[in-house]
Scaffold this motif. Structure first.
Motif, short mmCIF file in Angstrom:
data_model
loop_
_atom_site.label_atom_id
_atom_site.label_comp_id
_atom_site.label_asym_id
_atom_site.label_seq_id
_atom_site.Cartn_x
_atom_site.Cartn_y
_atom_site.Cartn_z
N SER A 219 -28.25 1.90 -8.37
CA SER A 219 -28.15 0.64 -9.11
C SER A 219 -27.50 -0.46 -8.26
CB SER A 219 -27.40 0.82 -10.43
OG SER A 219 -28.17 1.65 -11.29
N PRO A 220 -27.97 -0.64 -7.02
CA PRO A 220 -27.35 -1.65 -6.15
C PRO A 220 -27.63 -3.07 -6.61
CG PRO A 220 -29.34 -0.81 -5.12
CD PRO A 220 -29.10 0.04 -6.35
N LEU A 221 -28.57 -3.22 -7.55
CA LEU A 221 -28.87 -4.56 -8.06
C LEU A 221 -28.18 -4.79 -9.40
CD1 LEU A 221 -32.72 -4.56 -7.29
CD2 LEU A 221 -30.83 -5.17 -5.79
N GLY A 222 -27.48 -3.77 -9.89
CA GLY A 222 -26.78 -3.91 -11.17
C GLY A 222 -27.55 -3.31 -12.33
N SER A 223 -28.54 -2.48 -12.01
CA SER A 223 -29.30 -1.72 -13.01
C SER A 223 -30.17 -2.60 -13.92
CB SER A 223 -28.34 -0.84 -13.83
OG SER A 223 -29.06 0.22 -14.43
N LEU A 224 -30.70 -1.96 -14.94
CA LEU A 224 -31.65 -2.63 -15.85
C LEU A 224 -31.03 -3.88 -16.49
CD1 LEU A 224 -34.48 -2.12 -17.17
CD2 LEU A 224 -33.27 -0.96 -19.00
N LEU A 229 -28.58 -10.45 -11.03
CA LEU A 229 -29.83 -11.06 -10.57
C LEU A 229 -30.02 -12.48 -11.12
CD1 LEU A 229 -32.24 -7.95 -10.73
CD2 LEU A 229 -31.20 -8.98 -8.70
N ALA A 246 -31.90 -10.12 -5.04
CA ALA A 246 -32.05 -8.68 -4.78
C ALA A 246 -31.91 -8.39 -3.29
CB ALA A 246 -33.40 -8.19 -5.31
N LEU A 261 -30.13 2.26 -2.56
CA LEU A 261 -31.30 2.84 -3.23
C LEU A 261 -31.82 1.95 -4.37
CD1 LEU A 261 -29.79 6.45 -3.52
CD2 LEU A 261 -31.59 5.72 -1.93
N PRO A 262 -32.38 0.77 -4.03
CA PRO A 262 -32.91 -0.08 -5.10
C PRO A 262 -34.14 0.53 -5.74
CG PRO A 262 -33.53 -0.95 -2.95
CD PRO A 262 -32.61 0.20 -2.70
N LYS A 263 -34.20 0.40 -7.06
CA LYS A 263 -35.38 0.90 -7.80
C LYS A 263 -36.27 -0.29 -8.17
CE LYS A 263 -37.40 1.35 -12.07
NZ LYS A 263 -37.67 0.31 -13.07
N VAL A 265 -40.59 -0.85 -9.74
CA VAL A 265 -41.95 -0.33 -9.92
C VAL A 265 -42.96 -1.46 -9.65
CG1 VAL A 265 -41.23 1.43 -11.54
CG2 VAL A 265 -41.92 -0.80 -12.42
N SER A 272 -40.46 -6.39 -0.87
CA SER A 272 -39.43 -7.33 -0.43
C SER A 272 -38.05 -6.67 -0.37
CB SER A 272 -39.41 -8.57 -1.33
OG SER A 272 -38.97 -8.23 -2.62
N ASN A 273 -37.83 -5.63 -1.17
CA ASN A 273 -36.53 -4.95 -1.15
C ASN A 273 -36.27 -4.21 0.16
OD1 ASN A 273 -36.05 -5.87 -3.73
ND2 ASN A 273 -36.37 -3.90 -4.75
P1 A2P Z 1 -38.50 -3.23 -11.94
O1 A2P Z 1 -38.60 -1.80 -11.65
O2 A2P Z 1 -39.24 -3.65 -13.17
O3 A2P Z 1 -38.80 -4.10 -10.74
P2 A2P Z 1 -31.15 -1.00 -9.75
O4 A2P Z 1 -31.84 -0.62 -8.49
O5 A2P Z 1 -29.86 -1.73 -9.56
O6 A2P Z 1 -31.03 0.11 -10.75
O7 A2P Z 1 -31.92 -2.14 -10.49
C1 A2P Z 1 -33.18 -2.17 -10.61
C2 A2P Z 1 -33.56 -3.17 -11.66
O8 A2P Z 1 -33.85 -4.41 -11.04
C3 A2P Z 1 -34.80 -2.64 -12.23
O9 A2P Z 1 -34.83 -2.87 -13.60
C4 A2P Z 1 -35.91 -3.38 -11.49
O10 A2P Z 1 -36.98 -3.58 -12.35
C5 A2P Z 1 -35.25 -4.67 -11.07
N1 A2P Z 1 -35.62 -5.11 -9.70
C6 A2P Z 1 -35.82 -4.36 -8.61
N2 A2P Z 1 -36.12 -5.10 -7.54
C7 A2P Z 1 -36.10 -6.38 -7.95
C8 A2P Z 1 -36.32 -7.62 -7.31
N3 A2P Z 1 -36.61 -7.68 -6.03
N4 A2P Z 1 -36.23 -8.74 -8.07
C9 A2P Z 1 -35.92 -8.69 -9.38
N5 A2P Z 1 -35.69 -7.55 -10.04
C10 A2P Z 1 -35.77 -6.39 -9.34
#
Ligand code: A2P
Length: 313
Positions: A219-224, A229, A246, A261-263, A265, A272-273
């Motif tokens: 959850s490096p982006l702060g999760s769902l 963001l 991100a 480990l950014p998630k 889909v 871009s990540n």
């Molecule tokens: P999605 O899978 O719909 O892109 P984390 O890695 O902190 O758990 O957070 C991931 C969350 O941020 C997911 O809900 C993901 O949704 C979203 N996310 C991932 N990459 C980006 C991005 N580059 N810009 C905006 N949101 C992103």
């Protein structure tokens, strides 16, 4: 605009193996999403995929790895032991490998430092549940302890079915207890924890450095639904580089020498990540200092505890 390149940096595990510093997270990805995201990621140049039995997507993750055309030995694959299976990690790993369709994983992690009572459910992912009583209370396995799970996990690398073993969601206190146990012969290779600027995990980083335990940031982006963001201060910094928030958060994590480990889909986000750029020290520091105005925030915080193990303390 700054120069963006794909991340290719590798870090070293205490086993001597290399681990790509940036990996794709797959938590909350459905089967179809996980397949497409992993295929895309591997085509883009990702070489590290983070999975878990409880995500219930090991089948498509493994299929995507096999279908990608990228040689297996070039990909670092992680999966995790769910808490209903802590009494038998060897059988759990076998089941994960079968679902993944792989002969080995590169890293097998204890997902949480607490065990639930064993529960068999139907389907491809038996036991992948949080068992509860009629009132909804989680059924903890009070007669078990993570030191016993570790005693068994540490034997798995010698089977060749995983190259390394580690833990997730361990606090410094949990790690100290693990390392002090008479039965512990092996130091975990990693501790995968939630980490971002509002939960920098400085203490764990320091402890990890001392003991050779690499920190992996989930959850490096702060999760769902992450507030990060949408943060104006982060946006202003990202704008200077013409990158997304991100990308800024991922590069902040990389500069701290953690695995990140950014998630996602979404194809374009997955792509871009993976991009890295030179994040100037003063901007890195400004991101680090965000916690001073925003306060610490943990976005993934189950309240599971047993009589002798507390999470996050
Ligand atoms: P999605 O899978 O719909 O892109 P984390 O890695 O902190 O758990 O957070 C991931 C969350 O941020 C997911 O809900 C993901 O949704 C979203 N996310 C991932 N990459 C980006 C991005 N580059 N810009 C905006 N949101 C992103």
């Amino acid at each position: 605009m700054v120069q963006l390149t794909n991340s290719t940096t590798e870090l070293k595990l205490n086993t001597g193996a290399s681990i790509p510093q940036l990996g794709l997270g797959t938590w909350r990805s459905t089967e179809e999403e996980a397949y497409n995201a992993v295929i895309s990621a591997l085509k883009d140049g990702y070489r590290h995929i983070d999975s878990a039995a409880i995500y219930e997507n090991e089948i498509p993750v493994g299929k995507a790895i096999r279908d990608s055309g990228v040689p297996r030995e070039e990909i670092f694959v992680t999966t995790k032991l769910w808490s209903t299976q802590q009494r038998d990690p060897a059988a759990a790993l076998d089941a994960s490998l079968k679902r993944l369709g792989l002969e080995y994983v590169d890293l097998y992690l204890m997902h949480w430092p607490v065990a639930f009572v064993a529960k068999v459910t139907d389907g491809d992912y038996p036991g992948m549940t949080v068992p509860r009583d009629d009132e909804g209370k989680v059924l903890m396995d009070e007669d078990w302890h993570f030191t016993k799970t570790w005693e068994k996990l540490q034997e798995l690398p010698s089977t060749g079915k995983t190259k390394a073993v580690g833990v997730c969601n361990f606090s410094v206190k949990n790690l100290k207890e693990l390392l002090a146990a008479k039965t512990t012969k092996l130091v975990p290779a990693v501790n995968q924890v939630e980490s971002h600027p509002l939960l920098p995990q400085d203490e764990l980083l320091e402890f990890g450095k001392e003991h050779g335990i690499l920190i992996e940031a989930y959850s490096p982006l702060g999760s769902l639904g992450s507030p990060l963001l949408k943060d104006e201060e982060l946006q202003a910094i990202a704008d200077k580089y013409e990158v997304s928030i991100a990308q800024l958060l991922i590069n902040w994590g990389l500069k701290r020498n953690t695995v990140v480990l950014p998630k996602s889909v979404h194809k374009e986000r997955v792509e871009s990540n993976l991009k890295v750029f030179e994040l100037k020290q003063q901007d890195f520091d400004q991101v680090t200092n965000l916690i001073k105005t925003h306060g610490e925030q943990r976005f993934v915080a189950p309240d599971w505890k047993t009589h002798d193990v507390t999470l996050f303390e």
